[in-house]
Enzyme design. Sequence first.
Site, PDB file in Angstrom:
ATOM      1  N   GLU A   1       4.657 -10.160  15.182  1.00 18.01           N
ATOM      2  CA  GLU A   1       4.152 -10.815  16.349  1.00 18.01           C
ATOM      3  C   GLU A   1       3.881 -12.278  16.250  1.00 18.01           C
ATOM      4  OE1 GLU A   1       0.734  -8.734  13.855  1.00 18.01           O
ATOM      5  OE2 GLU A   1       2.774  -8.398  14.348  1.00 18.01           O
TER       6      GLU A   1
ATOM      7  N   ARG B   1       0.850  -1.263  -0.093  1.00 20.69           N
ATOM      8  CA  ARG B   1       0.062  -0.018  -0.034  1.00 20.69           C
ATOM      9  C   ARG B   1       0.698   1.421  -0.002  1.00 20.69           C
ATOM     10  NH1 ARG B   1      -2.695  -3.860   3.129  1.00 20.69           N
ATOM     11  NH2 ARG B   1      -1.693  -3.033   4.925  1.00 20.69           N
TER      12      ARG B   1
END
Length: 175
Positions: free
Chosen positions: A98, A61
């Site tokens: 994560e 993006r």
Amino acid sequence: MNNQTLIDNLRCIPDFPQKGINFRDVTTLFQSAECMKIMVDELYEIYKDKGITKIVGIESRGFVLGAALASRLGCGFVMARKPGKLPSTVIKEYYSKEYGVDTIEMHIDSIDENDVVLIHDDLLATGGTAKAAYKLVQHFNPKKIYINFIIEITDEGLHGRDEFEDIDLTTLLTI
């Protein structure tokens, strides 16, 4: 900045990609000609006098506004991509996520010491990917590095900005 038109057009998807995450979907901003103009105009006003010679867009993006702004500023555009996407010799930076480790890459001839670089991505949350892109750009030893995001998330206990002390960082929206 927090332009109301951008805020009104930003879609929030609860529990995506996993439960408890409120995903801010910038595709709704990209779909709107009015929002695209607002974002490019605001970014241009911020960076028009900074001497930017290269914009590094972070996959994927970050490519959208990064390339549009590069055209408006009259500078080059460099892609920071996921592994295996660039066809020539690359330099890599690894970073923790994560759920594991990831990599970001750029061509080794993308930037030089005479460049003034703006790193651009859509969203600042934890700052992991952008920090890796920043470290990657530092390997080239450019004159100056700026960082910009469309959105900075602060309402969910996220402090991505803390990763970039003493770095000129701007955002168009803070949520």
